[in-house]
Design a protein around this motif. Structure first.
Motif, PDB file in Angstrom:
ATOM      1  N   THR A 116       6.168   1.859   6.889  1.00 47.05           N
ATOM      2  CA  THR A 116       7.118   1.563   5.823  1.00 47.05           C
ATOM      3  C   THR A 116       6.442   0.769   4.721  1.00 47.05           C
ATOM      4  OG1 THR A 116       8.775   1.509   7.540  1.00 47.05           O
ATOM      5  CG2 THR A 116       9.456   0.784   5.380  1.00 47.05           C
TER       6      THR A 116
ATOM      7  N   SER B 226      -0.135   4.926  -0.551  1.00 44.95           N
ATOM      8  CA  SER B 226       1.228   5.464  -0.482  1.00 44.95           C
ATOM      9  C   SER B 226       1.309   6.652   0.485  1.00 44.95           C
ATOM     10  CB  SER B 226       1.690   5.891  -1.876  1.00 44.95           C
ATOM     11  OG  SER B 226       0.884   6.937  -2.351  1.00 44.95           O
TER      12      SER B 226
ATOM     13  N   ILE C  46      16.634   5.246  -1.515  1.00 43.35           N
ATOM     14  CA  ILE C  46      17.288   6.356  -2.204  1.00 43.35           C
ATOM     15  C   ILE C  46      18.292   7.059  -1.281  1.00 43.35           C
ATOM     16  CG2 ILE C  46      16.877   8.656  -3.161  1.00 43.35           C
ATOM     17  CD1 ILE C  46      14.244   7.411  -4.286  1.00 43.35           C
ATOM     18  N   THR C  47      17.959   7.167  -0.004  1.00 42.88           N
ATOM     19  CA  THR C  47      18.893   7.839   0.897  1.00 42.88           C
ATOM     20  C   THR C  47      20.208   7.090   1.003  1.00 42.88           C
ATOM     21  OG1 THR C  47      17.991   6.676   2.799  1.00 42.88           O
ATOM     22  CG2 THR C  47      17.091   8.870   2.342  1.00 42.88           C
TER      23      THR C  47
ATOM     24  N   SER D 249       2.761   6.632   4.159  1.00 46.77           N
ATOM     25  CA  SER D 249       4.200   6.742   4.440  1.00 46.77           C
ATOM     26  C   SER D 249       4.507   8.001   5.254  1.00 46.77           C
ATOM     27  CB  SER D 249       4.990   6.740   3.133  1.00 46.77           C
ATOM     28  OG  SER D 249       4.593   7.819   2.331  1.00 46.77           O
TER      29      SER D 249
ATOM     30  N   THR E 212      18.035   7.653  -7.472  1.00 53.76           N
ATOM     31  CA  THR E 212      16.688   8.221  -7.418  1.00 53.76           C
ATOM     32  C   THR E 212      15.811   7.761  -8.582  1.00 53.76           C
ATOM     33  OG1 THR E 212      17.856  10.155  -6.633  1.00 53.76           O
ATOM     34  CG2 THR E 212      15.494  10.390  -7.028  1.00 53.76           C
TER      35      THR E 212
ATOM     36  N   ARG F 181      11.855   5.588  -0.678  1.00 54.36           N
ATOM     37  CA  ARG F 181      12.551   6.786  -0.173  1.00 54.36           C
ATOM     38  C   ARG F 181      13.763   6.409   0.653  1.00 54.36           C
ATOM     39  NH1 ARG F 181       7.890  10.358   1.631  1.00 54.36           N
ATOM     40  NH2 ARG F 181       8.660   9.989   3.732  1.00 54.36           N
ATOM     41  N   GLU F 182      13.597   5.352   1.469  1.00 57.57           N
ATOM     42  CA  GLU F 182      14.720   4.931   2.309  1.00 57.57           C
ATOM     43  C   GLU F 182      15.864   4.386   1.483  1.00 57.57           C
ATOM     44  OE1 GLU F 182      12.976   2.283   5.136  1.00 57.57           O
ATOM     45  OE2 GLU F 182      12.104   3.942   6.307  1.00 57.57           O
TER      46      GLU F 182
ATOM     47  N   THR G 213       6.218   2.967  -0.916  1.00 54.10           N
ATOM     48  CA  THR G 213       6.733   4.306  -1.197  1.00 54.10           C
ATOM     49  C   THR G 213       7.816   4.704  -0.197  1.00 54.10           C
ATOM     50  OG1 THR G 213       4.597   4.922  -2.095  1.00 54.10           O
ATOM     51  CG2 THR G 213       6.062   6.720  -1.479  1.00 54.10           C
ATOM     52  N   LYS G 214       7.552   4.424   1.071  1.00 54.78           N
ATOM     53  CA  LYS G 214       8.552   4.820   2.081  1.00 54.78           C
ATOM     54  C   LYS G 214       9.814   3.973   1.921  1.00 54.78           C
ATOM     55  CE  LYS G 214       9.129   6.417   6.721  1.00 54.78           C
ATOM     56  NZ  LYS G 214      10.153   5.545   7.308  1.00 54.78           N
TER      57      LYS G 214
ATOM     58  N   TRP H   3      12.514   5.080  -8.136  1.00 54.34           N
ATOM     59  CA  TRP H   3      11.124   5.532  -8.336  1.00 54.34           C
ATOM     60  C   TRP H   3      10.480   4.830  -9.517  1.00 54.34           C
ATOM     61  CZ3 TRP H   3       9.063   6.724  -4.248  1.00 54.34           C
ATOM     62  CH2 TRP H   3       9.562   7.660  -3.336  1.00 54.34           C
TER      63      TRP H   3
END
Lengths: 244, 319
Positions: B270, B262, B280-281, B265, B286, B277-278, B273-274, B290
């Motif tokens: 990608t 992880s 979530i944006t 990232s 969130t 994160r993407e 984990t990445k 996760w």
């Protein structure tokens, strides 16, 4: 067959060096059975291990069939293939069946075919009386059976000499006999043998010659008859008094 | 413990504790102002992609055949060239016989595509797998070097192991990417996999060394006394026994590697984990994302440990 000349083995110790083998010279003729006895720490096992190169020696020469182990150019693997060794702790390969234990070195070192190696292995297992265990793993065997497999494993290489390093010391008393019987049979068949043992009965019955060692030195050499009935050296007398 | 002692009260206690922990967490979450949006998550596993189907030439619609919810549209050009499109019924706005020009959209085709979570999972899996293989080879060689008689080889192995074990993986990944990657012009995937493999290799080396040293000296002596070479002894006698013994710590190391992957990232690979994160944006989900990402890692590592248990049982035949 084996000629040892003034062999010295020095171990570095805490209080200076330890001379585990201290100037041992002896000769073993073809077909002879030599038994080495002595108190623990007398260097008898170390000397035996020098003969097939498991220990390197510091000084002197060991000549096996004309090949000097002290010579750096000697291919020790070739010598070892001719010198069988049986250990106190058997040292069978636990991840292989009995049959595989016997065939591995035949195939890797002697380059025998699978069939040839297996035939030889089965013949030897029959000889030591455990051919029915060929496909078992060593952990399923008793100590006596394991040691007989170990003897068969060494014999599978068709060695010219067999070395035995206290072969019965790790066995339960009732299993000592079966291993000694195999060794006696070997001796009768004319195998050249060097045996380090505490089995005085075996020494008396089978040995052509007894070597008594203490503190790395050969103290007394003689026929079993001479050694057990009329030892000359004080140290040998004392030792015999304690073990017999 | 007596064999007749009851075990069910303890099992009940275990269940109560686990349920209590879950209830406590749930209760705590209720107290904060968080809008759960689990319904946003599935589309990131798989989604129905609408892709515009454009005609490559000027032509007329010669046939429109209904095919379930789709339409099969055939276009024919002035030079008798034919093109067949499958589009969804409601996206087809033209009529049969109508002329279309090159570049016009005939309609939209709907196809299932893997979402970022699945693509990220795939990246995590292949990065872990490739670095595991290289890590194992490197670890095996280094482990053997650690028990070598040659001081130079032993020293090299020791320096490698100490340098890798004494520095954080995150820093190693940065060095691999920003320093080595720049100097030797390496891609980020090579840097990421390389850093992970080097890292795993150092730990595997120590496991292998411990395994080799745990095999009694008598085994090597017995093999050597039969005339086998050092290599044959290692390959046929020592390593098979050592491998069986080190399988549990080795599998633990590879499970660690999957989780440690992880960290790649941070150099913009990608992975799972990445991807999380993407997502979530764009969703602000969130908590959900996760939790899902953690569950996906857990699934992969559990499958791996089950596989190792199976292999361990297979190896146990000679015990």
């Amino acid at each position: 067959m084996i000629k040892a000349k003034n062999v010295v083995k020095v171990f570095p110790g805490y209080a200076g060096v330890v001379r585990a083998v201290d100037g041992v010279s002896t000769e073993v003729a073809r077909g002879e059975v030599v038994v080495i006895i002595g108190p623990s720490g007398s260097g008898k096992s170390t000397f035996l291990r020098c003969i097939n190169g498991l220990e390197t020696f510091t000084e002197g020469h060991i000549i096996i069939d004309g090949v000097d182990l002290a010579n750096k150019k000697t291919n020790i693997n070739k010598v070892r293939a001719e010198v069988g060794m049986v250990f106190q702790q058997f040292n069978l390969f636990p991840h292989m069946t009995v049959l595989e234990n016997l065939t591995l070195a035949q195939r890797r070192v002697r380059k025998r075919s699978k069939k040839e190696a297996e035939d030889k292995a089965r013949m030897l297992l029959r000889k030591v009386g455990i051919h029915e265990k060929a496909n078992e793993y060593p952990s399923r065997l008793s100590g006596g059976q394991q040691q007989r497999v170990a003897i068969a494993r060494a014999l599978a290489m068709d060695p010219k000499i067999m070395l035995f390093d206290e072969p019965t010391s790790a066995l339960d008393p009732e299993m000592v006999g079966e291993v000694l019987d195999v060794m006696k049979q070997l001796a009768k068949e004319g195998m050249t043998m060097m045996v380090v043992t505490h089995e005085m009965g075996f020494a008396r019955e089978v040995a052509d010659r007894v070597i008594f060692m203490d503190e790395g030195k050969v103290v007394e050499v003689g026929t079993p008859e001479h050694f057990f009935t009329n030892p000359q050296e004080e140290r040998a007398k004392l030792f015999l008094k304690q073990v017999l | 413990m007596n064999a007749t002692d009851k075990t069910w009260p303890w099992k009940l206690l275990l269940a109560v504790i686990l349920l209590g922990a879950a209830a406590g967490t749930w209760g705590a979450v209720q107290k904060i102002d968080y809008q759960w949006r689990w319904n946003r998550v599935p589309q990131y596993f798989m989604y129905l992609a609408e892709e515009a189907q454009k005609t490559p030439f000027d032509g007329t619609v010669t046939s429109v055949v209904a095919n379930g919810r789709d339409l099969t549209v055939t276009l024919t050009s002035a030079t008798a060239e034919k093109a067949v499109f499958t589009v969804t019924a409601d996206s087809f706005k033209a009529k049969a016989g109508e002329a279309l020009f090159a570049g016009d959209t005939v309609g939209f085709a709907a196809n299932w595509r893997f979402g970022p979570l699945m693509v990220g999972l795939w990246t995590t899996l292949w990065i872990s797998a490739v670095s595991s293989v290289f890590g194992l080879i490197l670890g095996l060689v280094t482990g053997l070097a650690r028990v070598s008689k040659n001081i130079t080889i032993r020293g090299l192995a020791l320096v490698y192991v100490e340098c890798i074990r004494g520095t954080p993986l995150l820093v190693q990944i940065f060095i691999a990417y920003f320093f080595l990657g720049t100097v030797f012009n390496l891609s980020r995937n090579v840097c990421g996999v390389g850093a992970l493999a080097l890292f795993a290799g150092a730990y595997v080396a120590e496991i292998v060394r411990a395994g080799i040293q745990s095999i009694s000296k008598g085994q090597a002596e017995a093999a050597r006394s039969l005339g086998m070479t050092t290599f044959q002894t290692m390959w046929d006698i020592i390593l098979p026994q050592a491998l069986k013994r080190i399988l549990p710590p080795l599998s633990g190391q590879f499970i660690s590697l999957i989780k440690d992957s992880s960290l790649v990232s941070v150099i913009a690979i990608t992975d799972l984990t990445k991807s999380g994160r993407e997502i979530i944006t764009s969703t602000f989900a969130t908590f959900e994302v996760w939790i899902v990402v953690a569950a996906m890692y857990l699934l992969v590592t559990s499958l791996l440990s089950q596989l190792v248990y199976y292999i361990e049982r297979r190896f146990a035949v000679s015990d």
